[in-house]
Design a protein around this motif. Structure first.
Motif, PDB file in Angstrom:
ATOM      1  N   VAL A  18      -9.417 109.490  48.332  1.00 14.50           N
ATOM      2  CA  VAL A  18     -10.412 109.665  47.326  1.00 14.50           C
ATOM      3  C   VAL A  18     -10.369 108.665  46.201  1.00 14.50           C
ATOM      4  N   MET A  19     -11.522 108.196  45.837  1.00 12.48           N
ATOM      5  CA  MET A  19     -11.696 107.062  44.845  1.00 12.48           C
ATOM      6  C   MET A  19     -12.375 107.516  43.663  1.00 12.48           C
ATOM      7  N   ARG A  20     -11.852 107.174  42.528  1.00 10.11           N
ATOM      8  CA  ARG A  20     -12.733 107.140  41.248  1.00 10.11           C
ATOM      9  C   ARG A  20     -12.596 106.261  40.294  1.00 10.11           C
ATOM     10  N   GLY A  21     -13.786 105.862  39.677  1.00 11.09           N
ATOM     11  CA  GLY A  21     -13.647 104.828  38.720  1.00 11.09           C
ATOM     12  C   GLY A  21     -13.040 103.505  39.426  1.00 11.09           C
ATOM     13  N   GLY A  22     -13.108 103.060  40.715  1.00 11.75           N
ATOM     14  CA  GLY A  22     -12.387 101.795  41.044  1.00 11.75           C
ATOM     15  C   GLY A  22     -11.085 101.907  41.481  1.00 11.75           C
ATOM     16  N   GLU A  23     -10.457 103.031  41.515  1.00 16.37           N
ATOM     17  CA  GLU A  23      -9.103 103.217  41.795  1.00 16.37           C
ATOM     18  C   GLU A  23      -9.031 104.245  43.103  1.00 16.37           C
ATOM     19  N   VAL A  24      -8.070 104.285  43.670  1.00 11.79           N
ATOM     20  CA  VAL A  24      -7.659 105.316  44.849  1.00 11.79           C
ATOM     21  C   VAL A  24      -6.830 106.484  43.983  1.00 11.79           C
ATOM     22  N   VAL A  25      -7.470 107.595  43.927  1.00  7.83           N
ATOM     23  CA  VAL A  25      -6.791 108.376  43.262  1.00  7.83           C
ATOM     24  C   VAL A  25      -5.596 109.283  44.262  1.00  7.83           C
ATOM     25  N   GLY A  26      -5.863 109.278  45.564  1.00  5.11           N
ATOM     26  CA  GLY A  26      -5.035 109.996  46.308  1.00  5.11           C
ATOM     27  C   GLY A  26      -5.393 110.021  47.781  1.00  5.11           C
ATOM     28  N   VAL A  27      -4.492 109.984  48.716  1.00  7.34           N
ATOM     29  CA  VAL A  27      -4.720 110.214  50.188  1.00  7.34           C
ATOM     30  C   VAL A  27      -4.291 111.708  50.360  1.00  7.34           C
ATOM     31  N   LEU A  28      -5.200 112.502  51.302  1.00  2.00           N
ATOM     32  CA  LEU A  28      -5.007 113.712  51.640  1.00  2.00           C
ATOM     33  C   LEU A  28      -5.086 113.849  53.221  1.00  2.00           C
ATOM     34  N   ASP A  29      -4.077 114.641  53.829  1.00  2.00           N
ATOM     35  CA  ASP A  29      -3.785 114.932  55.193  1.00  2.00           C
ATOM     36  C   ASP A  29      -4.974 115.915  55.419  1.00  2.00           C
ATOM     37  N   HIS A  30      -5.250 116.149  56.675  1.00  2.00           N
ATOM     38  CA  HIS A  30      -6.400 116.890  57.077  1.00  2.00           C
ATOM     39  C   HIS A  30      -6.336 118.317  56.543  1.00  2.00           C
ATOM     40  N   ASP A  31      -5.085 119.100  56.431  1.00  2.00           N
ATOM     41  CA  ASP A  31      -4.688 120.210  56.151  1.00  2.00           C
ATOM     42  C   ASP A  31      -4.827 120.350  54.569  1.00  2.00           C
ATOM     43  N   GLU A  32      -4.820 119.269  53.993  1.00  2.00           N
ATOM     44  CA  GLU A  32      -4.545 119.200  52.362  1.00  2.00           C
ATOM     45  C   GLU A  32      -6.164 119.099  51.678  1.00  2.00           C
ATOM     46  N   ILE A  33      -7.181 119.147  52.628  1.00  2.00           N
ATOM     47  CA  ILE A  33      -8.577 118.885  52.206  1.00  2.00           C
ATOM     48  C   ILE A  33      -9.143 120.439  52.204  1.00  2.00           C
ATOM     49  N   VAL A  34      -8.737 120.539  50.862  1.00  2.00           N
ATOM     50  CA  VAL A  34      -9.451 121.690  50.138  1.00  2.00           C
ATOM     51  C   VAL A  34     -10.411 121.492  49.016  1.00  2.00           C
ATOM     52  N   PRO A  35     -11.642 122.261  49.295  1.00  2.00           N
ATOM     53  CA  PRO A  35     -12.840 121.480  48.321  1.00  2.00           C
ATOM     54  C   PRO A  35     -12.252 121.544  46.985  1.00  2.00           C
ATOM     55  N   LYS A  36     -11.546 122.529  46.376  1.00  2.00           N
ATOM     56  CA  LYS A  36     -11.204 122.339  44.778  1.00  2.00           C
ATOM     57  C   LYS A  36     -10.482 121.159  44.572  1.00  2.00           C
ATOM     58  N   THR A  37      -9.580 121.108  45.449  1.00  2.00           N
ATOM     59  CA  THR A  37      -8.533 119.898  45.393  1.00  2.00           C
ATOM     60  C   THR A  37      -9.452 118.704  45.070  1.00  2.00           C
ATOM     61  N   VAL A  38     -10.387 118.367  46.350  1.00  2.00           N
ATOM     62  CA  VAL A  38     -11.202 117.105  46.546  1.00  2.00           C
ATOM     63  C   VAL A  38     -12.082 117.018  45.229  1.00  2.00           C
ATOM     64  N   THR A  39     -12.678 118.106  44.681  1.00  2.00           N
ATOM     65  CA  THR A  39     -13.610 117.884  43.890  1.00  2.00           C
ATOM     66  C   THR A  39     -12.939 117.557  42.429  1.00  2.00           C
ATOM     67  N   THR A  40     -11.772 118.323  42.304  1.00  2.00           N
ATOM     68  CA  THR A  40     -11.184 117.755  41.082  1.00  2.00           C
ATOM     69  C   THR A  40     -10.651 116.327  41.175  1.00  2.00           C
ATOM     70  N   MET A  41     -10.099 115.979  42.516  1.00  2.00           N
ATOM     71  CA  MET A  41      -9.774 114.445  42.255  1.00  2.00           C
ATOM     72  C   MET A  41     -10.886 113.468  42.134  1.00  2.00           C
ATOM     73  N   MET A  42     -12.217 113.865  42.568  1.00  2.00           N
ATOM     74  CA  MET A  42     -13.223 113.104  42.606  1.00  2.00           C
ATOM     75  C   MET A  42     -13.654 112.934  41.192  1.00  2.00           C
ATOM     76  N   ILE A  43     -13.735 113.961  40.418  1.00  2.00           N
ATOM     77  CA  ILE A  43     -14.314 114.258  39.089  1.00  2.00           C
ATOM     78  C   ILE A  43     -13.248 113.978  37.868  1.00  2.00           C
ATOM     79  N   GLY A  44     -11.883 114.127  38.097  1.00  2.00           N
ATOM     80  CA  GLY A  44     -11.075 114.105  37.246  1.00  2.00           C
ATOM     81  C   GLY A  44     -10.976 115.048  36.265  1.00  2.00           C
ATOM     82  N   ARG A  45     -10.676 115.244  34.878  1.00  2.00           N
ATOM     83  CA  ARG A  45     -10.581 116.248  34.032  1.00  2.00           C
ATOM     84  C   ARG A  45     -12.020 116.233  33.454  1.00  2.00           C
ATOM     85  N   GLU A  46     -12.435 117.490  33.510  1.00  2.00           N
ATOM     86  CA  GLU A  46     -13.853 117.787  32.991  1.00  2.00           C
ATOM     87  C   GLU A  46     -13.886 117.749  31.484  1.00  2.00           C
TER      88      GLU A  46
END
Lengths: 342, 528
Positions: free
Chosen positions: B238-266
């Protein structure tokens, strides 16, 4: 493969079928149509037009257009007549014909370089060079005849070997040019359908950007197309000059470029490119010439032939649009059916 | 001469081609980037980007617009030059400066805009530019043999003699992939490959991707669609603002986690409009609108005074919706009424009735680059500036100058060529064209793409001002911030219908993002 062969050939069969029907109608309704003499003439004229269309088919399949072929016919006629009368008119006819092919090819090369290197649009480039080539023809003819102004008198040629190019072969009623045209059409069909050059011509006519991205040398293929177009116009010019036994600089005014394009379109070569082959051009040329010839056998005003030619070109284009839509629909249906079956 | 490519060698028995196999390398490192930095005009767009793609894995790459996904891919494929960092293939550092280098390194990109020639067959397309054969005569039988071998190897279902023109999109992509594999690609990069595919076609593409994975090919898969990424990928960066925020394994791909990583703190915007006046008489009603396969059944009402946001992924039918309303596309069914009367199918009539439309791609559909700023602004207002079809020069100039002043278009010169303006000013010109008319219905399609932050704020201000005067504003946007902060109400499209509606506090970026990929917030986890 099946679908491809069928759609490809359906278009040819339709045109060829119409030619047969037309010939039948003309032979039944006009006494002077169906005889050796007239057929020989019809296929002589068709061969001349067909050679031009054959060259054009390469440019048009590649998605281009060449409006300069009329000009090439004109200037090459003058050049070949000079060449043929060199050294006491002893130049062999074959050599003269080869000279004409080279001249035409060189003019085509100029077109190709202007289009691909100087990056001018094909339409404007070949419109301009067409006018330019005709002008050169007129200038040369004027120099030959000196004092003339306005009217360009054809310059007679006395070279038996050269003139034999424009005659019938042996005892048959068939002109040499007709044989040459048929043989070259077959050869060019092979080039178009079986060689990499032909494949690349279809590729650039269908989607030149994709072709370029795949490593096809688009500029080279395009240039070669113009060279071929010019070369065939040159050959046609030599054959016509020999047949008329004189070179006329007024050939540039006859609109051969448009007749050639019309023959291609009527035969089924799309203006947008990517479709058709030399056989389509051949059928188209016979089609147009049959109508021109047949109409002369009726006692109607000759200008009607223009009106009818125009109508036929529109009808052919409309047919292609409709035909394309129908086959596309059939394919879609087939692919959907196929998908459901899977 | 065309570039010479590595031609597959032939086996001694003269039979089918050698195809490099990657199965035995599955799990080993294929592509690795380390510390990749990239700046454009002093703005850092990539910061210390590390990617790691292995043989035999589908590695997804996600991130919001502008997160840097395209940039890193362009660096890997040699389109852009990196400022710092290393790229390694099979553990060896490589220099990739152009597409040929990339191809030689075994990297191949399947672009959204395919590079096939419609008039040729599958086999001809695959070998286009590198045909087998002698003396220029195409070696058809060899071509067929090699393509069949390739197709068999990957277990694709496709006819090598089919004309590409007759194939559907997913099959064309298959051809594109085969073309890549014919040059021994080991890493296939796919950028939003499903954006132009139907659900069934996407499923066929996924099957193809599964086959590639089994054969040990590495796949870098860029997508906005969570469910797809979950379905396909072994790992996700997952990338955000030009940086890699994290790498998830298949089992860690949960919508909430991913969207939070993509958007950051709201961050809730304090400036968000609260309490706006609705003008009930100014109403646009769309009922059961259909457009081919893209819009299936869309109904809604929009009122004056309100900014209605339309969200959804590219290809969800958003653009077609506004174009159908405006008259730029002919709808295949349904009704559009404005103030109770049917909306015309003629754009000209709609403009005179008070409509305005800012298209998605201003360079293609909005701007006249060769014309002056003034002409660009007045072009839609000839009805107001002419008498019996003769333009009133003075009125035209005053109209243009006023718009240039009101919308702060720089330079303040109505004779300036629009082509030479910056992206932000071009957008102001296109927007100004309509704002100057004070339209009653303004349709905006991605109004701030390629517009910098400062100009963005100004555009929002103009749009809000127009809304406060009682106009209907319908704004299509991919920008989650824009949707949740500018729009008063958000309709999210998915698969040609409205999937969910958000107002007030429910309109969070995460909720909109989830809805765009076809999931409701409360059942997000359950669905996948």
């Amino acid at each position: 493969m099946k679908l491809r062969i069928s759609t490809r050939n359906v278009r040819k069969l339709v045109s060829a079928g119409l030619v047969v029907v037309l010939m039948l109608v003309f032979s039944l309704s006009a006494d002077s149509f169906w005889n050796w003499r007239n057929m020989g003439n019809l296929f002589h004229d068709a061969a001349f037009l067909g050679l031009i269309a054959l060259g054009l088919s390469f440019v048009m399949t590649g998605g281009g257009i060449d409006l300069s072929v009329g000009g090439i016919v004109c200037v090459t006629a003058i050049l070949v007549s000079r060449f043929g009368t060199l050294g006491g008119s002893s130049v062999p006819g074959v050599l003269a014909a080869l000279f004409a092919v080279l001249c035409g090819g060189a003019f085509g090369l100029i077109n190709g370089v202007l289009v691909t290197r100087v990056r001018l649009t094909e339409f404007v480039t070949t419109l301009a060079t067409g006018i330019l080539y005709s002008g050169l023809g007129l200038l040369l003819a004027y120099r030959d005849n000196g004092k003339l102004s306005g009217v360009i008198v054809p310059k007679g040629i006395q070279n038996e070997s050269f003139l034999s190019l424009g005659e019938k072969v042996g005892g048959t009623g068939v002109f040499l040019v007709t044989y040459i045209w048929i043989a070259l059409s077959a050869a060019m069909y092979f080039v178009m359908r079986r060689t990499n050059f032909g494949l690349h011509t279809y590729a650039i006519g269908s989607h030149s950007r994709s072709a370029g991205m795949s490593g096809v040398n688009v500029r080279r293929i395009k240039t070669l197309g113009f060279v071929i177009s010019g070369a065939f116009a040159g050959l046609a010019s030599a054959m016509l000059t020999a047949n008329m036994t004189a070179a006329s600089a007024s050939l540039g005014n006859n609109g051969y470029e448009f007749q050639g394009i019309a023959a291609c379109v009527v035969g089924g070569i799309a203006l947008g490119g990517g479709k058709g082959d030399p056989v389509n051009a051949m059928i188209g040329a016979i089609f147009l010439q049959t109508i021109l010839n047949g109409l002369l056998k009726f006692n109607i005003q000759a200008y009607w032939s223009y009106v009818i030619q125009g109508v036929i070109i529109i009808a052919a284009t409309a047919f292609d649009t409709l035909f394309g839509r129908v086959t596309h629909m059939l394919r879609e249906r087939r692919s959907i059916a196929g998908r459901e079956a899977v | 001469m065309r570039p010479t490519l590595k031609k597959p060698e032939r086996t001694p028995d003269g039979g089918a081609e050698r195809t490099v196999t990657f199965e035995d390398r599955a799990g080993k490192s294929l592509l690795r980037t380390e510390g990749v930095y990239k700046q454009f005009n002093g703005v850092t767009v990539l910061r210390d980007v590390a990617l790691d793609v292995r043989y035999g894995e589908v590695h997804a790459l996600m991130g919001e617009n502008g997160a840097g996904k395209s940039t890193i891919i362009k660096i890997i494929t040699g389109v852009y030059e990196k400022d710092a960092g290393r790229i390694m293939i099979d553990g060896e550092p490589v220099e990739i400066n152009d597409s040929h280098d990339a191809r030689r390194a075994g990297i191949s990109v399947i672009y959204q805009e395919l590079s096939l020639v419609p008039a040729l067959t599958v086999a001809e397309n695959i070998f286009l530019g590198q045909e087998p054969g002698r003396y220029g005569v195409t070696g058809r039988s060899e071509m067929r043999e090699r393509v069949s071998a390739l197709i068999d190897r990957y277990g694709f279902r496709i006819d090598p003699d089919a004309v590409v023109d007759s194939l559907g999109m997913s099959q064309r992509q298959m051809v594109e992939i085969l073309k890549a594999l014919s040059t021994d690609a080991k890493l296939v990069i796919m950028d939003e490959p499903t954006s132009s595919l139907s659900t069934a076609e996407s499923e066929r593409l996924f099957e193809t991707i599964d086959l590639l994975r089994q054969k040990g090919v590495g796949i870098l898969y860029v997508s906005h669609r969570l469910e797809e990424v979950y379905r396909l990928s072994d790992r996700l960066t997952v990338m955000r603002g030009g940086e890699v925020v994290g790498v998830l394994d298949h089992d860690e791909i949960v919508p909430k986690t991913v969207t939070t990583m993509m958007i950051g703190r709201e961050i809730r915007d304090a400036n968000a409009r609260r309490g706006y006046k609705i003008y009930e008489d100014n109403v646009l009603e769309v009922s059961h609108l259909r457009y081919g396969k893209l819009l299936r059944d869309v109904s809604f009402k929009a009122y004056g005074g309100e900014i209605l946001g339309i969200g959804g992924l590219v290809g969800s039918g958003r653009t077609e919706l506004v174009k159908c309303i405006y008259g730029a596309l002919r709808r295949s069914g349904g009704d559009v009424t404005y103030r109770g009367a049917p909306v015309s199918k003629s754009i000209g009539r709609n403009i005179r009735a008070g409509f305005g439309f800012v298209p998605e791609d201003r360079r293609v559909e909005g701007l006249f680059p060769a014309l002056s700023i003034g002409r660009n602004i007045t072009v839609a207002s000839h009805d107001k500036l002419s008498r019996v079809s003769v333009m009133n020069k003075g009125a035209e100039q005053r109209w243009a100058e006023e718009a240039i002043k009101n919308y702060d278009i720089r330079p303040r010169d109505r004779g300036y060529r629009a082509a030479n303006l910056s992206g932000g000013n071009q957008q102001k010109v296109v927007l100004g064209r309509w704002l100057a008319r004070e339209p009653d219905v303004l349709l905006l399609d991605e109004p701030t793409v390629g517009v910098d932050v400062g100009v963005r704020a100004e555009l929002y201000e103009y749009v809000r001002f127009l809304a406060s005067r009682g106009s209907i504003i319908i704004m299509v946007s991919s920008d989650l911030f824009e949707l949740t902060h500018i729009a008063d109400r958000i309709l999210v499209m998915h698969g040609g219908v409205f999937f969910e509606e958000f107002t007030g506090a429910a309109a969070t970026q995460a909720a909109v993002l989830l809805a765009a990929s076809g999931q409701h917030t409360d059942e997000g986890v359950a669905l996948i």
